[in-house]
Structures are given as structure tokens and as C-alpha cells.
Design a protein around this motif. Structure first.
Motif: not given
Length: 307
Positions: A95-105, A129-143
Motif C-alpha cells: 500500500a505504501d508504494a502507491a502514489p498519492g496521499d494516505w487516503r488515496t493509498r 482473527g487468526r492470520p497465517a503469520l507469514g512474510p507476505n501477510g506481514f508485508a501487506w499489514y506493515e505497508s
């Protein structure tokens, strides 16, 4: 709903597989497949036939191997579901790689999630409520959380906003997919279903008893494409978040101070107790001293004392 529950030993092994940790066997015959091939085969079955069709036997048949041989790659279905989920989460752009302000992202991120759920509807049958806790999921969550930090909201509110958007997108996607499944199974489109019930409007429905419904029906507002409903709801959710962010009282650094007591001297939040455990009146010793000097000055000038 499928359960992703696993015992502690299985959970540890599942995390090792997700993150590429743990020991790998270096003896015996060379594996016929990679773990990625097993996971992608399972994803393909789930996409085509639904989550209920995913089993070790079904995957083994697709790969042309024995069921027992699959346990060399993954200990059980719970761990496999986590691997499947994290694999498809890798399709979502950060999400944080997209252009624009926080709302657009956030808007672009929500649409990307909506598209993901339509490509892989089975994800919505797993407990959020019980996520996979994997690297791709966490990368999305972090972004997404990185995008939300631009709002200046305090931590708890920031996470609540994330949960609000996620719940809306998941719920809207689930409703749309369920409606599409009903259409497939019944062989009737929504328009055909309503056409077969025209008698209700002509002979049963009483406009005088339900005048608002009658007026909305006359305006054509009761029927609309599902994706348009999603866009309207998403816009409303983001409008509400934007208003919430705008109405937050701000510290001097621009971050929110709504949930903290403001310092009467400078306005910054008083976020912790004093070393003695007693509540602070000021945010710092400097503010306390400035307030003391101001009181002394007011007294010397004959002004009423202030706290």
C-alpha cells in the motif's frame, strides 16, 4: 468455516515452513516436488472447487503422488492453509508504494484486497482473527499501517481504523461472492429472480404502508450493481475516517493527542505518571517551572493566580 487451528508443535512447524526456517532433510531420496508446487496446487484446487475440495488426497492426485508422501512437505491441512493464504497475499502490492496521499493509498489498497478476494474467494472462509503469520501477510499489514501513520492517529485508533477498513472490504466481498454463488447455483440472475416475483409488487406490496420503500423503488434506487455498492461504501468509510482524523486535537508535531490529557502550559499530552506514581499536572519539569514563574509574576502584578 474452515479452521486454521493447530497444536503448538504443528504451529511451530508451520511457522518454520512459512518463513523458511528449521532444518531441511539432507538424506534420502530427492523430493519429487517443491513446497511451492504443493502449495500452488492446493491454491488452484481451492480457486476452482472451493476450500472444501482441498485435501491431501486431492492434492496428491493432482500431483501424481501418494497421499502419505505429501506429509514430507507439510505436516497437515492447518499448516497448508496458512501456506496457501500467505502465498496469495504475495499478489497484493504494498500500500505504501502507491502514489498519492494516505487516503488515496488506502483506497487503492482496499480495491486490491477486493480483487484478491474475488480471485481467491476461499480466503474469506478462513478466520480473519487468526492470520497465517507469514512474510507476505506481514508485508501487506506493515505497508497499510505505514500509510495509516500519516494520519497522525495514536496507536490504538490507528489499529482500529485498519480493522474497520479490513472488515468492510471482507464483508462486502463476502456478500458479493455469496450472491454470485447463489446466482450460479440457482441458474437465475437477480433480475430474473425479481421478475419472477413481480406479483409481490403488483398485488401484495402496499405503497401507502411502506411509502419510503415505494418512493425508493420508483426512483430505481433499490437495484444497483454490487461493485457500485462496494465503491459507495468504501467512499463513505474513507470519508468517515478522514473526518475523524481531521477532528483530532493535535500536538505540536502534528500527531493526535485526543486520548491523552493536555499539559495546561504547552498543550502537549501528559502520557505518563511521575516517578512517585502520582498523576502529573504538567508534561515536563520545564513546563512546571514556567507555570510556577508565571504564577509568581501574576501575583506580583496583582493578577489572580492560575493553576
Amino acid at each position: 468455516m474452515e479452521s486454521g487451528h493447530s497444536g503448538e508443535a504443528g504451529a511451530v512447524r508451520g511457522l518454520e515452513l512459512l518463513w523458511g526456517l528449521g532444518e531441511r532433510p539432507n538424506r534420502g531420496r530427492r523430493p519429487a516436488f517443491t513446497l511451492e508446487q504443493v502449495v500452488r496446487t492446493a491454491v488452484g484446487i481451492a480457486d476452482a472447487e472451493g476450500l472444501a475440495a482441498v485435501s491431501m488426497r486431492r492434492i496428491a492426485d493432482a500431483l501424481g503422488c501418494t497421499t502419505m508422501s505429501l506429509y514430507r512437505y507439510v505436516p497437515g491441512k492447518a499448516e497448508l492453509l496458512d501456506l496457501m493464504t500467505d502465498a496469495v497475499m504475495g499478489e497484493v502490492p504494498p500500500a505504501d508504494a502507491a502514489p498519492g496521499d494516505w487516503r488515496t493509498r488506502l483506497e487503492l489498497s482496499a480495491r486490491a484486497d477486493w480483487a484478491l478476494y474475488h480471485r481467491h474467494p476461499w480466503i474469506l472462509r478462513l478466520p480473519a482473527g487468526r492470520p497465517a503469520l507469514g512474510p507476505n501477510g506481514f508485508a501487506w499489514y506493515e505497508s497499510v499501517l505505514r500509510v495509516l501513520t500519516a494520519t497522525g492517529l495514536p496507536p490504538e485508533a490507528l489499529v482500529n481504523v485498519f480493522d474497520l477498513i479490513d472488515a468492510y472490504v471482507r464483508g462486502a466481498a463476502r456478500d458479493a461472492l455469496d450472491a454470485a454463488a447463489v446466482e450460479r447455483h440457482s441458474g437465475l440472475t437477480d433480475e430474473q429472480w425479481w421478475a419472477a416475483r413481480a406479483h409481490f409488487w403488483d398485488a401484495v406490496f402496499v405503497p401507502a404502508r411502506y411509502p419510503v420503500v415505494a418512493s425508493l423503488r420508483a426512483a430505481g434506487a433499490l437495484r444497483h450493481p454490487r461493485d457500485r455498492g462496494f465503491e459507495f461504501g468504501l467512499r463513505l468509510v474513507l470519508d468517515s475516517i478522514e473526518t475523524f482524523v481531521r477532528n483530532q486535537p493535535r500536538r505540536r508535531d502534528g500527531t493526535s493527542a485526543r486520548y491523552e490529557t493536555p499539559c495546561p502550559q504547552c498543550g502537549d499530552p501528559i502520557s505518563r505518571s511521575s516517578p512517585t506514581g502520582r498523576p502529573r499536572t504538567y508534561c515536563s519539569d520545564a513546563c512546571r517551572q514556567r507555570a510556577y514563574r508565571a504564577r509568581r509574576r501574576d501575583l506580583s502584578e496583582g493578577k489572580p493566580g492560575q493553576g
